[in-house]
Write an enzyme that holds these catalytic residues in place. Structure first.
Site, mmCIF file in Angstrom:
data_model
loop_
_atom_site.group_PDB
_atom_site.id
_atom_site.type_symbol
_atom_site.label_atom_id
_atom_site.label_comp_id
_atom_site.label_asym_id
_atom_site.label_seq_id
_atom_site.Cartn_x
_atom_site.Cartn_y
_atom_site.Cartn_z
ATOM 1 N N PRO A 9 0.791 -1.227 0.000
ATOM 2 C CA PRO A 9 0.000 0.000 0.000
ATOM 3 C C PRO A 9 0.826 1.281 0.000
ATOM 4 C CG PRO A 9 -0.069 -1.073 2.144
ATOM 5 C CD PRO A 9 0.564 -2.045 1.203
ATOM 6 N N ASN A 10 0.322 2.230 -0.743
ATOM 7 C CA ASN A 10 0.855 3.601 -0.847
ATOM 8 C C ASN A 10 2.134 3.703 -1.676
ATOM 9 O OD1 ASN A 10 -1.181 4.827 0.864
ATOM 10 N ND2 ASN A 10 -0.216 3.720 2.539
ATOM 11 N N ARG A 17 5.072 11.040 -2.397
ATOM 12 C CA ARG A 17 4.841 10.667 -1.000
ATOM 13 C C ARG A 17 6.108 10.864 -0.154
ATOM 14 N NH1 ARG A 17 4.871 4.502 1.160
ATOM 15 N NH2 ARG A 17 4.112 4.970 3.227
ATOM 16 N N TYR A 22 11.255 8.705 1.275
ATOM 17 C CA TYR A 22 11.219 7.643 0.263
ATOM 18 C C TYR A 22 11.902 8.005 -1.066
ATOM 19 C CZ TYR A 22 7.863 5.661 3.520
ATOM 20 O OH TYR A 22 7.273 5.154 4.650
ATOM 21 N N ASN A 73 8.161 -5.656 -1.207
ATOM 22 C CA ASN A 73 8.063 -4.484 -0.338
ATOM 23 C C ASN A 73 6.613 -4.442 0.136
ATOM 24 O OD1 ASN A 73 8.009 -2.103 1.055
ATOM 25 N ND2 ASN A 73 8.990 -0.870 -0.547
ATOM 26 N N ALA A 76 3.364 -0.923 4.691
ATOM 27 C CA ALA A 76 2.847 -0.948 6.073
ATOM 28 C C ALA A 76 2.407 -2.356 6.505
ATOM 29 C CB ALA A 76 1.697 0.036 6.220
ATOM 30 N N HIS A 79 4.401 -4.646 8.940
ATOM 31 C CA HIS A 79 4.340 -4.533 10.395
ATOM 32 C C HIS A 79 3.044 -5.082 10.997
ATOM 33 C CE1 HIS A 79 7.594 -1.897 9.268
ATOM 34 N NE2 HIS A 79 6.759 -1.080 8.646
ATOM 35 N N GLU A 97 12.683 -9.649 1.521
ATOM 36 C CA GLU A 97 11.969 -8.466 2.036
ATOM 37 C C GLU A 97 12.791 -7.218 1.730
ATOM 38 O OE1 GLU A 97 11.381 -8.601 6.274
ATOM 39 O OE2 GLU A 97 10.702 -6.519 6.359
ATOM 40 N N HIS A 99 12.850 -2.709 1.668
ATOM 41 C CA HIS A 99 12.275 -1.413 2.032
ATOM 42 C C HIS A 99 13.173 -0.310 1.490
ATOM 43 C CE1 HIS A 99 9.517 -3.405 4.753
ATOM 44 N NE2 HIS A 99 10.537 -4.133 5.155
ATOM 45 N N SER A 101 13.231 2.793 2.897
ATOM 46 C CA SER A 101 13.783 3.439 4.087
ATOM 47 C C SER A 101 14.373 2.388 5.026
ATOM 48 C CB SER A 101 12.674 4.225 4.806
ATOM 49 O OG SER A 101 11.648 3.349 5.246
ATOM 50 N N ARG A 106 13.614 4.203 12.131
ATOM 51 C CA ARG A 106 12.411 5.043 12.135
ATOM 52 C C ARG A 106 11.575 4.789 13.398
ATOM 53 N NH1 ARG A 106 9.434 4.720 6.616
ATOM 54 N NH2 ARG A 106 8.424 6.549 7.550
HETATM 55 C C1 DQA Z 1 8.409 0.950 3.515
HETATM 56 C C2 DQA Z 1 8.532 1.132 5.040
HETATM 57 C C3 DQA Z 1 7.204 0.903 5.735
HETATM 58 O O1 DQA Z 1 7.362 1.068 7.142
HETATM 59 C C4 DQA Z 1 6.180 1.879 5.246
HETATM 60 O O2 DQA Z 1 4.921 1.604 5.821
HETATM 61 C C5 DQA Z 1 6.080 1.938 3.757
HETATM 62 C C6 DQA Z 1 7.293 1.814 2.949
HETATM 63 C C7 DQA Z 1 9.701 1.320 2.773
HETATM 64 O O3 DQA Z 1 9.836 0.924 1.621
HETATM 65 O O4 DQA Z 1 10.549 2.022 3.320
HETATM 66 O O5 DQA Z 1 5.014 2.170 3.206
HETATM 67 O O6 DQA Z 1 8.127 -0.416 3.252
#
Ligand code: DQA
Length: 142
Positions: A9-10, A17, A22, A73, A76, A79, A97, A99, A101, A106
């Site tokens: 998501p997102n 964003r 990011y 990836n 959210a 978690h 996995e 990410h 960031s 964080r």
């Molecule tokens: C993320 C890190 C996650 O904590 C966050 O919710 C994201 C992006 C990253 O690529 O850094 O949406 O997966």
């Protein structure tokens, strides 16, 4: 070698964003870079994004027999999602996995990954380069 890249998501909003967290690359730009590197390495890549947890679960389930590795990836859902964790464990496809960031640098709620124990490893904190590193890791897994 066939590799499935899945984005949660997102991540469709990358570029606009929180660019300070990011980066300014869009998901389309990242996908293009992954495809270019994959072609050089003679790997085939499918690249998808969904905001829906169940859709990601379905894609993981249906990857069995079609892909050699998954680069995920989960955003959210990393978690929160026992469903994603169970799907990864169920199909048994090596999953990396990733990410953008560094989730460990964080907020505390991002430090815990529910999918980490069923993934081969975690790449976190290298921005768009995390995707290329994920590709390399996927190519290397047995
Ligand atoms: C993320 C890190 C996650 O904590 C966050 O919710 C994201 C992006 C990253 O690529 O850094 O949406 O997966």
């Amino acid at each position: 070698m066939k590799i499935l890249f899945l984005n949660g998501p997102n991540l469709n909003l990358l570029g606009q964003r929180e660019p300070s967290v990011y980066g300014s690359d869009t998901l389309a730009t990242i996908e293009a870079a992954v495809r270019e590197r994959a072609a050089q390495l003679k790997a085939t890549v499918d690249f998808r994004q969904s905001n829906l947890e169940g859709e990601l679960v379905t894609w993981i389930q249906s990857a069995k027999g079609h892909y050699d590795a998954i680069v995920l990836n989960a955003a959210a859902y990393t978690h929160t999602s026992i469903a994603l964790r169970d799907a990864i464990a169920a199909v048994g496809i090596p999953t990396i996995e990733i990410h953008l960031s560094n989730i460990h640098a964080r907020e505390e709620f991002r430090h815990k990954s529910l999918i980490a124990p069923v993934c081969r490893g975690q790449i976190s904190g290298f921005g768009a380069q995390s995707y290329i590193l994920g590709l390399m890791a996927a190519i290397g897994v047995k």
